[in-house]
Structures are given as structure tokens and as C-alpha cells.
Design a protein around this motif. Structure first.
Motif, PDB file in Angstrom:
ATOM      1  N   ASN A 120      73.258  64.684  30.819  1.00 41.79           N
ATOM      2  CA  ASN A 120      72.230  65.366  31.606  1.00 41.79           C
ATOM      3  C   ASN A 120      71.028  65.728  30.743  1.00 41.79           C
ATOM      4  O   ASN A 120      69.872  65.573  31.154  1.00 41.79           O
ATOM      5  CB  ASN A 120      72.811  66.622  32.255  1.00 41.79           C
ATOM      6  N   ASP A 121      71.294  66.232  29.523  1.00 37.45           N
ATOM      7  CA  ASP A 121      70.199  66.584  28.617  1.00 37.45           C
ATOM      8  C   ASP A 121      69.400  65.356  28.216  1.00 37.45           C
ATOM      9  O   ASP A 121      68.163  65.400  28.151  1.00 37.45           O
ATOM     10  CB  ASP A 121      70.758  67.273  27.363  1.00 37.45           C
ATOM     11  N   MET A 122      70.100  64.264  27.940  1.00 38.97           N
ATOM     12  CA  MET A 122      69.415  63.034  27.550  1.00 38.97           C
ATOM     13  C   MET A 122      68.543  62.518  28.691  1.00 38.97           C
ATOM     14  O   MET A 122      67.399  62.087  28.464  1.00 38.97           O
ATOM     15  CB  MET A 122      70.440  61.966  27.147  1.00 38.97           C
ATOM     16  N   ALA A 123      69.059  62.564  29.921  1.00 37.03           N
ATOM     17  CA  ALA A 123      68.275  62.115  31.074  1.00 37.03           C
ATOM     18  C   ALA A 123      67.033  62.985  31.248  1.00 37.03           C
ATOM     19  O   ALA A 123      65.934  62.476  31.537  1.00 37.03           O
ATOM     20  CB  ALA A 123      69.132  62.154  32.334  1.00 37.03           C
ATOM     21  N   HIS A 124      67.193  64.289  31.065  1.00 39.68           N
ATOM     22  CA  HIS A 124      66.048  65.197  31.192  1.00 39.68           C
ATOM     23  C   HIS A 124      64.990  64.908  30.134  1.00 39.68           C
ATOM     24  O   HIS A 124      63.787  64.841  30.432  1.00 39.68           O
ATOM     25  CB  HIS A 124      66.532  66.649  31.075  1.00 39.68           C
ATOM     26  N   ASP A 125      65.421  64.725  28.874  1.00 39.32           N
ATOM     27  CA  ASP A 125      64.470  64.454  27.792  1.00 39.32           C
ATOM     28  C   ASP A 125      63.759  63.121  28.007  1.00 39.32           C
ATOM     29  O   ASP A 125      62.544  63.012  27.790  1.00 39.32           O
ATOM     30  CB  ASP A 125      65.198  64.445  26.450  1.00 39.32           C
ATOM     31  N   LEU A 126      64.506  62.094  28.419  1.00 31.91           N
ATOM     32  CA  LEU A 126      63.889  60.786  28.663  1.00 31.91           C
ATOM     33  C   LEU A 126      62.911  60.846  29.834  1.00 31.91           C
ATOM     34  O   LEU A 126      61.882  60.164  29.821  1.00 31.91           O
ATOM     35  CB  LEU A 126      64.981  59.742  28.938  1.00 31.91           C
ATOM     36  N   LYS A 127      63.226  61.661  30.820  1.00 31.99           N
ATOM     37  CA  LYS A 127      62.310  61.817  31.955  1.00 31.99           C
ATOM     38  C   LYS A 127      61.000  62.442  31.504  1.00 31.99           C
ATOM     39  O   LYS A 127      59.908  62.037  31.934  1.00 31.99           O
ATOM     40  CB  LYS A 127      62.972  62.670  33.040  1.00 31.99           C
ATOM     41  N   GLN A 128      61.098  63.447  30.619  1.00 30.97           N
ATOM     42  CA  GLN A 128      59.881  64.074  30.095  1.00 30.97           C
ATOM     43  C   GLN A 128      59.063  63.087  29.283  1.00 30.97           C
ATOM     44  O   GLN A 128      57.824  63.060  29.363  1.00 30.97           O
ATOM     45  CB  GLN A 128      60.260  65.288  29.228  1.00 30.97           C
ATOM     46  N   VAL A 129      59.743  62.255  28.474  1.00 36.24           N
ATOM     47  CA  VAL A 129      59.035  61.240  27.692  1.00 36.24           C
ATOM     48  C   VAL A 129      58.332  60.247  28.605  1.00 36.24           C
ATOM     49  O   VAL A 129      57.186  59.831  28.357  1.00 36.24           O
ATOM     50  CB  VAL A 129      60.022  60.514  26.751  1.00 36.24           C
TER      51      VAL A 129
END
Length: 353
Positions: A120-129
């Protein structure tokens, strides 16, 4: 956000797992003991105590294996469901879909919960990128589109046969200005990309910072004399270990901005002083100032603020981003203090070494 387990939570999980193992083992060996006891009371067998204990242990181990097999058969479908959902989420992320939010609280526990939270954290960070990437592309397209539109329009106008030589020279000068602007945008983008790359290395050497500032002021003499600006320098003799070329970009950008946004007959003051193991460079002007709202975002790429009220209206909005990144690479910091119509002050603090 990913929350790390406390020592108390870890201890509770260890105690819980250990208790479960002891409970299953105790149940299995107890069952083996009572079964063998029941068998011996029903049949007239007399075995040595060693054989009796060996049989009990053997049956106990067999029952443990059976119990764990039953638990595994019950849990396996749930584990498979977890793995399928995690793999599906990773496949979606690999295809560029970052709207992934796996449910941890209701379904997942233990180490699976940590893995799910990490996904979930990785998906959130990639979405921000991805959002930043799209915003960057949009900003670049907007900045490039404006001069291209001007060049195309004036180039079309130059094809008219009724233009006088003066009009032709005027339109050609505008085209030249716009191509220069395009070149500057491209150059700044390359600089910023290079500075933000992990491979960027500082070519540091020891040099006199006060001499560098003096040279920049002298090189810009035509600009500040043309506006009849009053300059005041208070430069302490300081030697610093840094990238002379990179820091030159910082001082040139800040000093030229001060000249650009200070009205005629205004004043600019540059102060250099040593504070222990650091140096502080302060460039203050009596220009048009920056609003408090824009000061919060002035170092963002392409940010220009309110064109009617701020000094960031002109340019591509990349200069201060480059300044901020160079200062950051030198493990320093930069801050701005300004009020509208009352001037601005940029303060850069750098370590001596």
C-alpha cells in the motif's frame, strides 16, 4: 503510512506463537498418553518402561504432524487468497495502475499484514511520483508552447510583402528573443536534471568566497549601473571548500534577480560573514517583494506565483529551483524573507568544508 511494530507488540506475538506450539504439542502428547494407557488396560501386555515411553513419543509426534496438517489445510485457502490478491495488486502496479489499496485490518495479520502495508505504501509513493511526472510534463509543455506560438505567429507575419524594413527588424528581434528563451528553458532543464541525478558529484576545491562574490558584482556592473542602483558590500574574508562553478550559479541567479526586481535608484546589499563552521551570504534588495503565500512555494519547479503581485512573474520558474538544489547538494540551506513592496532578502548558509 507504514507503522513499525513496537517491542511490546513483537513480544506478544512471540509469546502467542510459542503458547500455540506448546498447546498443540501438549494436546498431542496427552492424547498419545491416554490412548496407550487405555490400550494397556484393555489388553494384558507388559512392556518395559522404555518401550512404553518410546511408543508414547512416537504417537505424540504423529498426532502433532496430523494436527499441523489439518491446520494447514484450513489456513491454505486463506493464504492463497492473500497471495492472489497481492500478486494481482503488483501486476496492476506494473501496468501503471497505482490506485491500489489492499485491506489489511480485516483480512491480514502477522507478517502478511506488514507485506500488505508495504504494498500500500509503495502504491501511494508511486502514485505521488506519477502525479509529479504528469505535472512536470504539463509545465514543460506550457513553457515551451508560449515561445513557439510567438515564433510561429511572427514568422507567418514576416511573409507579408507590405512590411517595412523597420517592422521586419522588429519582428525578427522578437523571434530572436523567443528562441533565446527556449534555449534558456532547455538549458535550465538539463541543469536541473543533472543536479537531481544520483550520479551528480561535487567537484570541490578551496577558494575565496568573498573574491567570488566581488567578481560576480563586477561582471554585472552594466546591469546595476543602468538602473542607477546603490550597492553595499560587507564581505568578510572567507575560504570555503565547495564547487566554485555551482555556487557561482547560485550567486549569479540571486544577484540578477535582485537587480531585475529592484526599481531604478533602489539599493542592494550583500553580506558575507563566518559563523563558526558555517558561512552566511545574505542578499537584500529594495525591490517589489514576494507575497507570504508565494514564499512557501518559490523554490518549486516552474512556480511563478501571482503574476500581478510577485517578482516571480518573468522567467521559466526554474532558476530558484536550481539554486535550492545546488545549496542542498552542499549540505546548506536557503531561506527567504520578504514583504510586498518592501524588498526581499535571500539568506544562504553553507558549511565551511
Amino acid at each position: 503510512m507504514n507503522r513499525k511494530m513496537s517491542k511490546w507488540e513483537v513480544s506478544l506475538r512471540v509469546v502467542g506463537a510459542t503458547s500455540m506450539v506448546f498447546l498443540l504439542s501438549g494436546s498431542a502428547f496427552s492424547l498419545a498418553y491416554w490412548l496407550t494407557k487405555w490400550f494397556y488396560t484393555r489388553h494384558e501386555f507388559r512392556f518395559p518402561e522404555y518401550i512404553v515411553q518410546l511408543v508414547n513419543w512416537g504417537l505424540g509426534i504423529l498426532f502433532i504432524i496430523v494436527l499441523f496438517a489439518i491446520v494447514n489445510l484450513v489456513i491454505r485457502p486463506k493464504q492463497r487468497e492473500v497471495w492472489v490478491e497481492m500478486i494481482d495488486a503488483l501486476k496492476r502496479m506494473a501496468k501503471g495502475d497505482f490506485n491500489v489499496a489492499l485491506d489489511r485490518d480485516k483480512k491480514f495479520h502477522g507478517q502478511f499484514g506488514d507485506v500488505i502495508q508495504s504494498i500500500n505504501d509503495m502504491a501511494h509513493d508511486l502514485k505521488q511520483v506519477e502525479l509529479l511526472r504528469q505535472e512536470f510534463i504539463s509545465n514543460v509543455s506550457h513553457e515551451i508552447q508560449s515561445p513557439l506560438t510567438s515564433i510561429r505567429g511572427f514568422a507567418s507575419t514576416l511573409q507579408r510583402e507590405d512590411l517595412s524594413p523597420e517592422e521586419q527588424r522588429h519582428y525578427l528581434s522578437i523571434i530572436e528573443q523567443e528562441t533565446t528563451r527556449l534555449s534558456k528553458i532547455s538549458d535550465n532543464l538539463l541543469k536541473l536534471t543533472t543536479l537531481e541525478s544520483e550520479q551528480q558529484q561535487l567537484d570541490t576545491k578551496r577558494y575565496r568566497l568573498d573574491a567570488q562574490l566581488e567578481n560576480i558584482v563586477l561582471a554585472s556592473e552594466p546591469q546595476w549601473l543602468d538602473k542607477a542602483l546603490e550597492l553595499e558590500l560587507e564581505l568578510e574574508e572567507v575560504e570555503i571548500a565547495a564547487s566554485e562553478e555551482m555556487l557561482s550559479q547560485v550567486w549569479v541567479n540571486l544577484f540578477h534577480n535582485a537587480i531585475k526586481f529592484t526599481p531604478a535608484k533602489g539599493s542592494i546589499k550583500i553580506v558575507l560573514e563566518r559563523l563558526g563552521d558555517e558561512v552566511k551570504v545574505k542578499i537584500t534588495d529594495t525591490g517589489i517583494g514576494i507575497s507570504s503565500e508565494d514564499q512557501l512555494r518559490i523554490f518549486e519547479r516552474f512556480y511563478k506565483g501571482d503574476k500581478q503581485r510577485t517578482r516571480t512573474a518573468d522567467g521559466s520558474g526554474l532558476g530558484l529551483s536550481i539554486v535550492h538544489k545546488i545549496v542542498e547538494l552542499h549540505h546548506g540551506n536557503i531561506r527567504v524573507d520578504s514583504r510586498l513592496n518592501d524588498g526581499s532578502s535571500f539568506e544562504v548558509t553553507l558549511p565551511i568544508t
